[in-house]
Design an enzyme around this catalytic site. Structure first.
Site, PDB file in Angstrom:
ATOM      1  N   LYS A 192     -13.208   2.587  -2.106  1.00 18.02           N
ATOM      2  CA  LYS A 192     -14.099   2.899  -0.488  1.00 18.02           C
ATOM      3  C   LYS A 192     -15.351   3.884  -1.202  1.00 18.02           C
ATOM      4  CE  LYS A 192     -10.518   2.541   2.805  1.00 18.02           C
ATOM      5  NZ  LYS A 192      -9.662   3.262   3.688  1.00 18.02           N
ATOM      6  N   HIS A 218       7.256 -26.780  -0.003  1.00 20.32           N
ATOM      7  CA  HIS A 218       6.423 -27.756  -0.587  1.00 20.32           C
ATOM      8  C   HIS A 218       5.125 -27.195  -1.396  1.00 20.32           C
ATOM      9  CE1 HIS A 218       8.669 -30.650   1.767  1.00 20.32           C
ATOM     10  NE2 HIS A 218       8.703 -29.750   2.710  1.00 20.32           N
ATOM     11  N   GLU A 247       0.903  -1.246  -0.082  1.00 14.21           N
ATOM     12  CA  GLU A 247      -0.239   0.094  -0.019  1.00 14.21           C
ATOM     13  C   GLU A 247       0.971   1.315  -0.036  1.00 14.21           C
ATOM     14  OE1 GLU A 247      -4.300  -0.181   1.465  1.00 14.21           O
ATOM     15  OE2 GLU A 247      -3.103   0.887   3.197  1.00 14.21           O
TER      16      GLU A 247
HETATM   17  O1  PA5 Z   1      -2.895   1.822   6.039  1.00 11.49           O
HETATM   18  C1  PA5 Z   1      -3.857   2.141   5.736  1.00 11.49           C
HETATM   19  O2  PA5 Z   1      -3.923   3.674   5.792  1.00 11.49           O
HETATM   20  C2  PA5 Z   1      -4.929   1.367   5.708  1.00 11.49           C
HETATM   21  O3  PA5 Z   1      -4.718   0.199   5.385  1.00 11.49           O
HETATM   22  C3  PA5 Z   1      -5.922   1.529   7.062  1.00 11.49           C
HETATM   23  O4  PA5 Z   1      -5.332   1.000   8.186  1.00 11.49           O
HETATM   24  C4  PA5 Z   1      -7.061   0.580   6.840  1.00 11.49           C
HETATM   25  O5  PA5 Z   1      -7.963   1.087   5.522  1.00 11.49           O
HETATM   26  C5  PA5 Z   1      -8.302   0.859   7.850  1.00 11.49           C
HETATM   27  O6  PA5 Z   1      -8.513   2.319   7.890  1.00 11.49           O
HETATM   28  P1  PA5 Z   1      -8.965   2.891   9.236  1.00 11.49           P
HETATM   29  O7  PA5 Z   1      -8.092   2.576  10.428  1.00 11.49           O
HETATM   30  O8  PA5 Z   1      -9.027   4.420   8.907  1.00 11.49           O
HETATM   31  O9  PA5 Z   1     -10.340   2.260   9.461  1.00 11.49           O
END
Ligand code: PA5
Length: 431
Positions: free
Chosen positions: A420, A306, A285
């Site tokens: 989202k 494996h 990410e």
């Molecule tokens: O690293 C990130 O920003 C995302 O993976 C968030 O952690 C994830 O989308 C969850 O978001 P939130 O903590 O706002 O619910």
């Protein structure tokens, strides 16, 4: 020619990049020489940004002032809970999952609900004694649909068996998010999520440490281990002796020069399987943007020998391999010598499970090196709270420097945001 230290030794682990250098050819060291300036500016920029308050995760390990409050919150929750339902996802759950792998069984039990499944969640709610269950909702934004959906369902189920106000805690950033408003309206305990701390960089904050404390882990040692990594990386006498910065530079070099864009993280320890998932989110990410990026591939040894290793050894040469191995503790489980010898398995006689795992890891690394594949080893001196804390900090710094070298912002996730928005739209359009 720069003298690249092949083995960078820190308090909790040793990194050996000789296989990465070898895969870059005879010019490995001179190649990395051209990266020194980039590493230096990356480290300096990270330090500057942290000093401006933009990267609290870098200073968090050295700051223990919030730990008593986290511990107190954990004790208050544990006082009247046999089970804790952690509702959160991505950066709000993966760190806790990784830490939970270190915990011994006890009370309260932690159930992480991050990947929603109606039947699984329903089954869990049916099994739990909801009068003795605490709901811990973690969401930085306070608006993540999966977290809100699971909270509304769990809260309603739990309310039907008694008052819930004291049995819900929300970790959420200040502001007017739905979770924040709901928490205030329903009287949940609210703990602030630092707005400057991105989800995938939040494991060393209350986000990871409250679940860890609930499981009885030593949260100060988690921070201590992370602090040792941060200091070793940021105060290294030369940029090439900063283990994560060197790891980042070589990963980017292998991708750009050799097309080795898949970053396999193969942990030779069952308790690190969830850590590899945490790393997968952090690397993906943070770095996958603008058509650029390195693709993480979490893997586990020996089981994936494996399953995946045929491909790794003999398939496309598009991968760089990081092995996380352990200096094993004295053996707990040993193969009975007489039985093994009787079966002509002399090589197993008296060996421990730890020996077997370690030799399997070494064998796989050597087989890869024989084929000229890029292999790095990160050997943990021990797997405990400090060791895991050290690994978290190493990979957060490595990700930040890789982002800098790739010329991308490691801290946003614009493409995910679009999904989202669409998911919310589709839900509201349903009949
Ligand atoms: O690293 C990130 O920003 C995302 O993976 C968030 O952690 C994830 O989308 C969850 O978001 P939130 O903590 O706002 O619910």
């Amino acid at each position: 020619m720069v003298n690249v230290s092949e083995g960078v030794v820190t308090r909790h682990y040793t990194q050996n990049v000789s296989g990465f250098l070898a895969a870059l050819g005879e010019s490995g060291e001179s190649v990395i020489e051209s990266r020194i300036r980039g590493i230096e500016t990356g480290l300096a920029r990270l330090q500057d940004e942290a000093e401006q308050g933009l990267r609290p995760w870098l200073f968090l390990p050295g700051d223990k002032s919030d730990l008593p409050a986290i511990q107190e919150a954990a004790e208050a929750i544990a006082a009247d809970a046999d089970d804790v339902l952690l509702l959160g996802t991505g950066g709000s759950s993966l760190g806790a999952r990784a830490l939970a792998s270190l915990a011994a069984a006890g009370r309260p039990r932690l159930h992480v609900v991050d990947n929603l499944s109606g039947p699984v969640f329903e089954g869990l709610l049916r099994r739990l004694d909801l009068t003795r269950t605490h709901i811990l909702a973690i969401s930085k934004s306070g608006g993540t649909v999966e977290t809100l959906a699971s909270l509304l369902i769990a809260f309603e189920a739990a309310k039907s068996v008694g008052g819930m106000a004291g049995r819900v805690t929300a970790v959420v950033e200040p502001g007017g998010s739905i979770l924040r408003k709901l928490a205030e309206a329903e009287g949940y305990r609210v703990i602030d999520h630092d707005p400057a701390l991105g989800g995938r960089f939040s494991v060393l904050s209350v986000v990871g440490l409250l679940p860890a404390a609930l499981l009885g882990l030593d949260i100060e040692r988690i921070r201590d281990g992370a602090e040792a990594s941060v200091r070793a990386a940021m105060d290294a006498p030369s940029p090439l002796e900063s283990a994560p910065a060197l790891g980042a530079a070589l990963a980017v070099e292998l991708a750009e020069r050799n097309g080795q864009t898949l970053s396999v993280l193969m942990c030779y320890e069952d308790r690190l399987a969830r850590f590899a998932d945490w790393y997968g989110q952090l690397w993906a990410e943070s770095l996958g943007k603008e058509g650029k990026g390195l693709t993480p591939v979490p893997a586990l040894g020996p089981v994936d020998q494996h399953s995946q290793v045929q491909l790794y050894l003999d398939g496309p040469r598009d991968k760089a391999f990081t092995f996380v191995t352990l200096d094993q503790p004295p053996a707990a489980l040993t193969i009975p010598p007489a039985v093994a010898a009787g079966l002509n398995l002399g090589y197993l006689a008296g060996r421990s499970i730890a020996d077997l795992v370690d030799c399997s890891g070494r064998a796989t690394m050597d087989a890869m090196a024989e084929r000229g594949l890029p292999v790095r080893e990160i050997r943990l001196h021990g797997l405990d709270e400090a060791g895991l804390g050290a690994l978290f900090a190493h990979f957060m710094i490595e990700t930040a420097i890789a982002g800098h070298l790739l010329g991308i912002d490691a801290y946003d996730q614009p493409a995910v945001e679009r999904g989202k928005v669409l998911a919310r739209q589709y839900l509201s359009e349903m009949g």
